[in-house]
Design a protein around this motif. Sequence first.
Motif, PDB file in Angstrom:
ATOM      1  N   GLU A  29      27.778  28.926  66.669  1.00  0.00           N
ATOM      2  CA  GLU A  29      27.344  29.103  67.906  1.00  0.00           C
ATOM      3  C   GLU A  29      26.689  30.681  67.861  1.00  0.00           C
ATOM      4  OE1 GLU A  29      32.042  29.555  68.019  1.00  0.00           O
ATOM      5  OE2 GLU A  29      30.411  28.076  67.248  1.00  0.00           O
ATOM      6  N   THR A  30      27.485  31.620  67.193  1.00  0.00           N
ATOM      7  CA  THR A  30      27.250  33.040  67.298  1.00  0.00           C
ATOM      8  C   THR A  30      25.840  33.428  67.094  1.00  0.00           C
ATOM      9  OG1 THR A  30      29.412  33.412  66.847  1.00  0.00           O
ATOM     10  CG2 THR A  30      27.955  35.437  66.839  1.00  0.00           C
ATOM     11  N   ALA A  34      23.573  32.334  69.799  1.00  0.00           N
ATOM     12  CA  ALA A  34      23.838  33.275  71.100  1.00  0.00           C
ATOM     13  C   ALA A  34      23.183  34.478  70.963  1.00  0.00           C
ATOM     14  CB  ALA A  34      25.185  33.451  71.457  1.00  0.00           C
ATOM     15  N   GLN A  88      23.146  30.044  76.514  1.00  0.00           N
ATOM     16  CA  GLN A  88      24.207  30.411  77.380  1.00  0.00           C
ATOM     17  C   GLN A  88      25.110  29.360  77.893  1.00  0.00           C
ATOM     18  OE1 GLN A  88      22.992  33.808  80.077  1.00  0.00           O
ATOM     19  NE2 GLN A  88      20.903  32.909  79.320  1.00  0.00           N
ATOM     20  N   SER A 102      27.427  30.374  75.695  1.00  0.00           N
ATOM     21  CA  SER A 102      27.917  31.721  75.562  1.00  0.00           C
ATOM     22  C   SER A 102      28.212  32.238  76.752  1.00  0.00           C
ATOM     23  CB  SER A 102      26.472  32.421  74.811  1.00  0.00           C
ATOM     24  OG  SER A 102      25.590  32.620  75.704  1.00  0.00           O
ATOM     25  N   SER A 103      28.085  31.433  78.029  1.00  0.00           N
ATOM     26  CA  SER A 103      28.607  31.986  79.276  1.00  0.00           C
ATOM     27  C   SER A 103      28.978  30.902  80.202  1.00  0.00           C
ATOM     28  CB  SER A 103      27.317  32.752  80.014  1.00  0.00           C
ATOM     29  OG  SER A 103      27.655  32.840  81.277  1.00  0.00           O
ATOM     30  N   GLY A 109      32.328  34.770  77.680  1.00  0.00           N
ATOM     31  CA  GLY A 109      31.725  34.852  76.720  1.00  0.00           C
ATOM     32  C   GLY A 109      32.374  34.142  75.415  1.00  0.00           C
ATOM     33  N   LEU A 110      31.773  34.134  74.439  1.00  0.00           N
ATOM     34  CA  LEU A 110      32.113  33.651  72.930  1.00  0.00           C
ATOM     35  C   LEU A 110      33.511  34.282  72.682  1.00  0.00           C
ATOM     36  CD1 LEU A 110      28.824  33.089  71.029  1.00  0.00           C
ATOM     37  CD2 LEU A 110      30.172  31.288  72.583  1.00  0.00           C
ATOM     38  N   ALA A 120      33.261  39.556  75.631  1.00  0.00           N
ATOM     39  CA  ALA A 120      33.416  38.054  76.068  1.00  0.00           C
ATOM     40  C   ALA A 120      34.444  38.035  77.175  1.00  0.00           C
ATOM     41  CB  ALA A 120      34.101  37.297  74.949  1.00  0.00           C
TER      42      ALA A 120
END
Length: 427
Positions: free
Chosen positions: A71-72, A75, A98, A101-102, A146-147, A177
């Motif tokens: 995922e990083t 994002a 997102q 990531s959010s 966040g992540l 995050a």
Amino acid sequence: MHILLLGSGGREHALAWKIAASPLVTKFWCAPGNAGIAREAECVALDVADHAAVIDFCKKNAVELVVVGPETPLAAGIVDDLAAAGIKAFGPSKIPAQLESSKGFTKALCTEFGIPTGAYERFTNAKDASDYVHSQGAPIVVKADGLAAGKGVVVAKTVREADDAIAMMFEGVFGEAGAEVVIEEFLPGREISFFALCDGETAIPLASAQDHKRVFDHDVGPNTGGMGAYSPTPLVTPAIHDAIMAKIILPTVSGMKQRGTPFRGILYAGIMLTTQGPKLFEFNVRFGDPECQVLMLRMMSDIVPAFLAACDGQLKNFDLRWHPESALTVVMAAKGYPGDYQKGTRIEGLDDAAKVETAEIFHAGTVAKDGAILANGGRVLNVCALGATVTEAQSRAYQAVDRIRWPEGFCRRDIGWQAVEAEKAKT
């Protein structure tokens, strides 16, 4: 085709194993990869966070498809940057990413498009968050917005636990995050993972799967990135499957399209099966880890055309086929995980373990050094097997686990227990 896979975990080893089996692949790289992936692809020492370096590699090597595992980088907008350079990439662009990531972004989408989820509020300071918890009571869920590598969620059984979690997050344990915190209603019920392949307009469900988040047997101890998984799960009946597609997956895909930010890639919904029906508690924007491992074992179709159809908006004419067998994976982790653990310990017996019928071993956190395989992470191996039933798959997976000699490692011994109990009840 020339394909580049980004990532280095167990999920990526399972994807590499599946991609490498495609007759469409002529050259296949993985960056940075691990000791197991090196058997399927040529591992290259690229920094995935350096988008310019990734683009340069793709241009020099005529890469026609990039598959983004974790995922990083999604994002961080790697798909946007690759697309701008004219390189096809599987995975969502930065704004739709997102959804993972959010937490606040996802909750707002649920409100806007009527997607069933728990009640929630968003906070940017500890006092307001704490006041809200005291007004709501416990149990309650505290999430870093966040992540946080799967560790930014605390299911607080008491108000005190919730206050401690709020303080920890605003003190910066998760860095950026935790700058915003989402507090949401605790949803009682059974948890399942639901995956759909999306092309911005169409969504195709994948086989059902369930993972085990808690670190120890009987679902006790802290949450982890996942200690094992199995597919299919008896919890997803045809009626529940249809309800999840109709009320959660399709409204999300349609809503993202209406917003002008279509979602392409894997949409992974964490669903709680409540007495009021399925409710969403989180989205991820990539394959689950370790759910990916069991899905790849069961997928009969070639995965490369599936990725291309998602990238090209062609899923409406597409179909995925699945093997009828059950699949199960056991995560072997370094002692101490998800807290502090030792790296560099030696693992032996992998070849012997792979001889168990239908067994497949995917590497997660490993490194090869001087002819030996060493542990190089918290979750280190995924020991998988197929069977006519989940019970049979479980038995074979643990037979393989028992052939691995790694005193510094541990695993849960009850992966798949819900399905095994359901199968026992039927006999």
